[in-house]
Design a protein around this motif. Structure first.
Motif, PDB file in Angstrom:
ATOM      1  N   ILE A 195       0.698  -1.104   0.074  1.00  0.00           N
ATOM      2  CA  ILE A 195      -0.153  -0.018  -0.003  1.00  0.00           C
ATOM      3  C   ILE A 195       0.898   1.270  -0.121  1.00  0.00           C
ATOM      4  N   TYR A 196       1.862   1.235   1.060  1.00  0.00           N
ATOM      5  CA  TYR A 196       2.655   2.286   0.983  1.00  0.00           C
ATOM      6  C   TYR A 196       3.579   2.631  -0.300  1.00  0.00           C
ATOM      7  N   ILE A 197       3.818   1.584  -1.372  1.00  0.00           N
ATOM      8  CA  ILE A 197       4.475   1.560  -2.381  1.00  0.00           C
ATOM      9  C   ILE A 197       3.474   2.313  -3.275  1.00  0.00           C
ATOM     10  N   LEU A 198       2.433   1.743  -3.634  1.00  0.00           N
ATOM     11  CA  LEU A 198       1.311   2.202  -4.389  1.00  0.00           C
ATOM     12  C   LEU A 198       0.996   3.783  -4.222  1.00  0.00           C
ATOM     13  N   ASN A 220       6.430   9.734  -4.451  1.00  0.00           N
ATOM     14  CA  ASN A 220       7.109  10.108  -3.033  1.00  0.00           C
ATOM     15  C   ASN A 220       7.837   8.985  -2.549  1.00  0.00           C
ATOM     16  N   TRP A 221       9.303   9.471  -2.375  1.00  0.00           N
ATOM     17  CA  TRP A 221      10.119   8.544  -2.181  1.00  0.00           C
ATOM     18  C   TRP A 221      10.216   7.978  -0.556  1.00  0.00           C
ATOM     19  N   VAL A 239      10.846  -1.294   2.333  1.00  0.00           N
ATOM     20  CA  VAL A 239      11.592  -1.749   3.643  1.00  0.00           C
ATOM     21  C   VAL A 239      10.596  -2.776   4.241  1.00  0.00           C
ATOM     22  N   SER A 240       9.520  -2.461   4.092  1.00  0.00           N
ATOM     23  CA  SER A 240       8.280  -3.201   4.855  1.00  0.00           C
ATOM     24  C   SER A 240       8.237  -4.535   4.269  1.00  0.00           C
TER      25      SER A 240
END
Length: 100
Positions: free
Chosen positions: A66-69, A77-78, A86-87
């Protein structure tokens, strides 16, 4: 505490604080971004500690995706993408220790 739980707790706390700062008018981030931070942060923490971390691995993996997407959707947004990567890596590379 396992590495999986430590990561989920740290990133969960950081994410929740970042999201909360927006609602306290301390940090200027978009409202949707703040809600994503608060909800995913609390989910990371819950995954780390509910039933002694039984769901921490799937929590780290799912929220990492979810964070990557969200990072890609937010214009690459790096910080989001790095936290997501990392997760996912931790969820796949570190086997959780099961309590007896």
């Amino acid at each position: 505490m396992t590495i999986q739980q430590a990561w989920a707790s740290i990133i969960g706390l950081a994410s929740t604080v970042i999201g909360t700062l927006r609602f306290l008018s301390i940090k200027n981030i978009p409202r949707i971004d703040a809600w994503v931070h608060v909800l995913t942060g609390l989910t990371f923490i819950a995954g780390a500690w509910l039933q002694k971390g039984k769901f921490v691995r799937i929590t780290n993996f799912s929220l990492g995706i979810i964070y990557i997407l969200f990072g890609i959707w937010g214009g690459f947004n790096w910080p989001h993408m790095i936290a997501g990567i990392v997760s996912v890596i931790i969820s796949l590379a570190v086997k959780p220790v099961r309590s007896k």
